[in-house]
Scaffold this active site. Structure first.
Site, PDB file in Angstrom:
ATOM      1  N   ALA A   1      42.735  33.448  48.405  1.00 45.76           N
ATOM      2  CA  ALA A   1      42.707  34.090  49.722  1.00 45.76           C
ATOM      3  C   ALA A   1      41.592  35.122  49.722  1.00 45.76           C
ATOM      4  O   ALA A   1      41.566  36.016  48.870  1.00 45.76           O
ATOM      5  CB  ALA A   1      44.050  34.749  50.019  1.00 45.76           C
TER       6      ALA A   1
ATOM      7  N   CYS B   1      49.169  42.663  44.265  1.00 49.15           N
ATOM      8  CA  CYS B   1      49.031  42.014  42.957  1.00 49.15           C
ATOM      9  C   CYS B   1      49.547  42.901  41.824  1.00 49.15           C
ATOM     10  O   CYS B   1      49.230  42.671  40.661  1.00 49.15           O
ATOM     11  CB  CYS B   1      47.578  41.607  42.703  1.00 49.15           C
ATOM     12  SG  CYS B   1      46.911  40.512  43.970  1.00 49.15           S
TER      13      CYS B   1
END
Length: 281
Positions: free
Chosen positions: A211, A227
């Site tokens: 992405a 993340c």
């Protein structure tokens, strides 16, 4: 850990100024070629590039659950062909998502800044590797469904190859010097992460993918620890382009064309455009 395993046009782009990670401003001009030019088409005919079915919805904003279902359906079809000793073609899906948070197999609720029972956007637990991330309009998502038996049966190589696609795009098309961070997966410009990568590999078939923040509203990232990385930020191509006066749709188109071109080069595939209806058959 970002991998999860179970085997287990040709018009010039307007000039603008970029702000690099060193805060150094530079003027530049670039041109984006069509996805398959006459020259590259000839190359495909003369080479042994593997064919890859291309479902291009990069202008559309698709619910995550729908795209997730498409991926799993294609993977199961390919597994059936493998069981019959047949070769199913690779596939690539390109799109944008409606606002959504997704959790990977390594996700922790400690990286959510909201009540998991009352998320600001839909929240999905997925089988991809990695931590929590956000998807939304203005972010280009690419889901390659590839049989790594025809590439390289090495997950680290595959992750690095996806990173390489983005690094080439950022430099060749936008003049941004991007880099990897040792021990992490993704692509950064300075301390800002522009591309997140999370994959699943089943019997050497890949799904999920990458992405890239192009013109994404970055505010939803404040509701998570993206993340799981607390000491680095999240960025987008648009915020690093100083003086860009085009619309977001044009920027998405430019980034998309470059991503597709570099994907073909890195993985040495030939894209064959497919009707979207084939994903729903």
């Amino acid at each position: 850990m970002i991998a999860a395993v179970d085997f287990c046009l040709s018009s010039p782009i307007p000039s603008w100024t970029i702000l690099s990670h060193s805060d150094r401003r530079t003027s530049w001009r670039a041109a984006v070629s069509p996805i398959i030019s006459a020259e590259s088409n000839s190359l495909f005919q003369q080479s042994s590039r593997r064919r890859c079915l291309f479902y291009d919805m990069h202008k559309e904003v698709i619910p995550f659950a729908e795209a997730w279902s498409w991926q799993k359906s294609v993977v199961e079809e390919r597994k059936t062909l493998i069981d019959s000793n047949e070769d199913g073609l690779d596939a690539l899906i390109a799109l944008q998502h409606q606002p959504v948070y997704t959790l990977g197999t390594a996700s922790s609720e400690n990286n959510l800044n909201f009540d998991i029972k009352n998320p600001p956007f839909p929240l999905y637990q997925t089988e991809r590797g990695g931590e929590v991330t956000y998807h939304g309009p203005g972010q280009l998502v690419m889901y390659p469904i590839m049989n790594l038996r025809y590439q390289k049966m090495d997950l680290h190589w595959y992750l690095r190859a996806l990173e390489e696609v983005v690094i080439r795009v950022l430099f060749s098309t936008f003049g941004l010097t991007a880099s990897r961070v040792e021990g992490l997966t993704g692509v950064w410009v300075g301390d800002k992460k522009l591309a997140a990568i999370g994959i699943r590999v089943s019997r050497w078939l890949t799904y999920h993918g990458l992405a890239l923040n192009v013109s994404t509203d970055l505010s939803p990232f404040k509701e998570i620890v993206p993340c799981g990385i607390r000491d680095r930020g999240v960025g987008s191509i648009k915020e690093l382009l100083i003086g860009y006066d085009g619309d977001d749709g044009k920027l998405i188109d430019i980034a998309h064309d470059s991503l597709v071109k570099e994907f073909c080069q890195v993985f040495q595939v030939e894209l064959c455009h497919q009707p979207i209806s084939m994903l729903n058959h």
